[in-house]
Design an enzyme around this catalytic site. Structure first.
Site, short mmCIF file in Angstrom:
data_model
loop_
_atom_site.label_atom_id
_atom_site.label_comp_id
_atom_site.label_asym_id
_atom_site.label_seq_id
_atom_site.Cartn_x
_atom_site.Cartn_y
_atom_site.Cartn_z
N PRO A 128 -7.21 8.17 -3.61
CA PRO A 128 -8.45 7.71 -3.72
C PRO A 128 -8.97 7.28 -2.28
O PRO A 128 -8.41 6.51 -1.67
CB PRO A 128 -8.48 6.37 -4.73
CG PRO A 128 -7.12 6.54 -5.27
CD PRO A 128 -6.19 7.19 -4.42
N ASP A 130 -9.63 -9.14 3.81
CA ASP A 130 -9.78 -10.56 3.13
C ASP A 130 -9.89 -11.44 4.04
O ASP A 130 -9.00 -12.20 4.19
CB ASP A 130 -8.73 -10.66 2.07
CG ASP A 130 -9.12 -11.77 1.11
OD1 ASP A 130 -10.11 -12.74 1.34
OD2 ASP A 130 -8.43 -12.11 0.27
N ARG A 188 0.83 -1.16 0.05
CA ARG A 188 -0.01 -0.08 -0.04
C ARG A 188 0.74 1.25 -0.10
O ARG A 188 0.53 2.21 -0.70
CB ARG A 188 -0.87 -0.13 1.13
CG ARG A 188 -2.26 0.73 1.11
CD ARG A 188 -3.23 0.14 2.15
NE ARG A 188 -3.64 1.30 2.85
CZ ARG A 188 -3.49 1.66 4.23
NH1 ARG A 188 -2.72 0.84 4.80
NH2 ARG A 188 -3.83 2.72 4.81
N HIS A 241 -6.31 -5.71 -2.08
CA HIS A 241 -6.84 -5.42 -0.90
C HIS A 241 -6.95 -6.83 -0.20
O HIS A 241 -7.60 -7.51 0.69
CB HIS A 241 -8.31 -4.91 -0.84
CG HIS A 241 -8.27 -3.49 -1.13
ND1 HIS A 241 -9.63 -2.59 -1.31
CD2 HIS A 241 -7.27 -2.52 -0.82
CE1 HIS A 241 -8.95 -1.60 -1.32
NE2 HIS A 241 -7.95 -1.26 -1.11
N HIS A 279 0.22 4.46 -2.39
CA HIS A 279 0.35 5.96 -1.68
C HIS A 279 1.23 6.88 -2.22
O HIS A 279 0.87 8.10 -2.23
CB HIS A 279 0.13 5.62 -0.29
CG HIS A 279 -1.20 5.37 0.35
ND1 HIS A 279 -2.01 5.87 1.42
CD2 HIS A 279 -1.96 4.37 -0.24
CE1 HIS A 279 -2.86 5.42 1.46
NE2 HIS A 279 -3.05 4.36 0.67
N ASP A 280 2.43 6.38 -2.67
CA ASP A 280 3.55 6.98 -2.97
C ASP A 280 3.38 7.53 -4.45
O ASP A 280 3.18 8.83 -4.63
CB ASP A 280 4.86 6.46 -2.88
CG ASP A 280 6.09 7.22 -3.39
OD1 ASP A 280 6.14 8.46 -3.06
OD2 ASP A 280 6.81 6.67 -4.13
N ASP A 289 7.89 8.97 -6.25
CA ASP A 289 9.20 9.74 -5.99
C ASP A 289 9.62 9.62 -4.58
O ASP A 289 10.45 10.43 -4.09
CB ASP A 289 8.83 11.20 -6.36
CG ASP A 289 7.85 11.90 -5.17
OD1 ASP A 289 7.33 11.20 -4.77
OD2 ASP A 289 7.90 13.19 -5.56
N ASN A 304 -2.57 8.39 5.53
CA ASN A 304 -1.40 7.61 5.53
C ASN A 304 -1.21 7.27 6.82
O ASN A 304 -0.09 6.69 7.35
CB ASN A 304 -0.39 8.46 4.83
CG ASN A 304 -0.28 8.57 3.55
OD1 ASN A 304 -0.65 7.63 2.77
ND2 ASN A 304 0.23 9.53 2.86
#
Length: 326
Positions: free
Chosen positions: A165, A246, A65, A195, A69-70, A77, A97
């Site tokens: 998102p 899950d 994740r 997920h 998220h980066d 970067d 985050n």
């Protein structure tokens, strides 16, 4: 005249090919980028990450994740790794985050690489490689990761809020968010399958359980039995309890996520949203058959995601510590 037209068409095609190749070269990423400058780079990343994940398999999901998220904020970067300062709140401290874990893994990988090849391997590439290795360790297929990213010097909390998102997104908003990053609807369906690994805090989905339309109701798109089950674990305003995304398979990279989504047991609104679009719904249904393509597709979509807004060449820097600019 016909010959002249043919020659003109040929010249145009050659120019077009040269233009496309220029764009590809400008991207600057390639498999084996460190072959001459740090030949053991990928092995060092793999071994160091494995030393953590083998002891704590629950780190695999968060590390996957973290790369996502980066990339969705300022491109891939390494900006998600930077610490806040007295004059700047960094991405790391943005609400979406706060649940990220595994920064110590990235730091350990970086330290190991700096001992072997000082100032060579970027933190952004470390994130991409660790994400791949985390999936592989959890029984997922491996894939080749193009490298050559450089690290950004800017990290702003607001950028994370504006670009990541949310689990509450519907299909139209999700498609727009992915399209804005150059990703397809198929990439959306595939990357949602990430997920299959990891957990979530109750606060990311309790609105679906207790007050979905402001009338103390549950989300009608969720299986009522699953709602009842989740209510036993998550009370209203619970911000600390975690549940598996899950259930029963959260430490194994498999297609169970799509089985759950098909049964209206996706944990987030963004999971349930996959059933509201013909393309994403068809993808979910394909993964329930013997012709499932998920394992292979995931590597392809991860490479696509790993191309978002990369810094190459002389842009950015190679950080000595992933949490600080040089």
């Amino acid at each position: 005249m016909a010959v002249q037209k043919l020659l003109s068409l040929l010249v145009f095609q050659l120019v077009l090919v040269a233009f496309v190749l220029d764009i590809a070269n400008a991207q600057g990423l390639k498999v084996g980028f460190y072959k001459s400058t740090c030949p053991q780079a990928e092995e060092i990343v793999k071994e160091t990450a494995a030393s953590f994940i083998s002891r704590a398999p629950s780190l695999a999901g968060p590390l996957l994740r973290m790369h996502f998220h980066d990339c969705f904020v300022r491109g891939c970067d390494g900006s998600v790794l930077l610490n806040s300062t007295s004059s700047n709140q960094a991405e790391k401290d943005a609400f979406p985050n706060l649940s990220l874990r595994g920064f110590q893994v990235i730091d350990a990988v970086k330290d190991a690489l700096e001992k072997k090849c000082p100032g060579v391997v970027s933190c952004a590439d470390i994130l991409a490689l660790v994400a791949r290795d985390a999936v592989t360790m959890m029984n997922g297929l491996s894939w080749q990761v193009p490298t050559g990213r450089r690290d950004g010097r800017v990290s702003k909390l607001q950028d994370a809020l504006n670009n990541l998102p949310a689990p509450t997104f519907g299909i139209s908003t999700l498609k727009s968010a992915f399209a804005a990053k150059g990703l397809s609807v198929k990439d959306l369906a595939v990357l949602s399958g990430g997920h299959t690994l990891g957990v979530s805090h109750c606060s990311s989905f309790t609105n679906r359980l207790y007050n979905f339309t402001g009338k103390n109701d549950a989300d009608p798109s969720m299986d009522p039995n699953y709602v009842a089950q989740l209510k036993t674990k998550c009370k209203p305003n619970d911000a600390t309890t975690i549940v598996e995304m899950d259930p029963g398979s959260s430490k194994k990279f498999d297609v169970d996520y799509y089985t759950l989504v098909s049964k209206r047991r996706g944990l987030f609104q963004s999971d349930a949203a996959l059933l509201t679009d013909s393309t994403t719904k068809a993808y979910v249904q394909l993964q329930l058959t013997s012709k499932s393509t998920f394992a292979k597709d995931f590597g392809v979509s991860m490479v696509n995601m790993g191309n978002i807004g990369v810094l190459t060449g002389n842009s950015g820097e190679i950080r000595k510590k992933c949490y600080l600019v040089n």
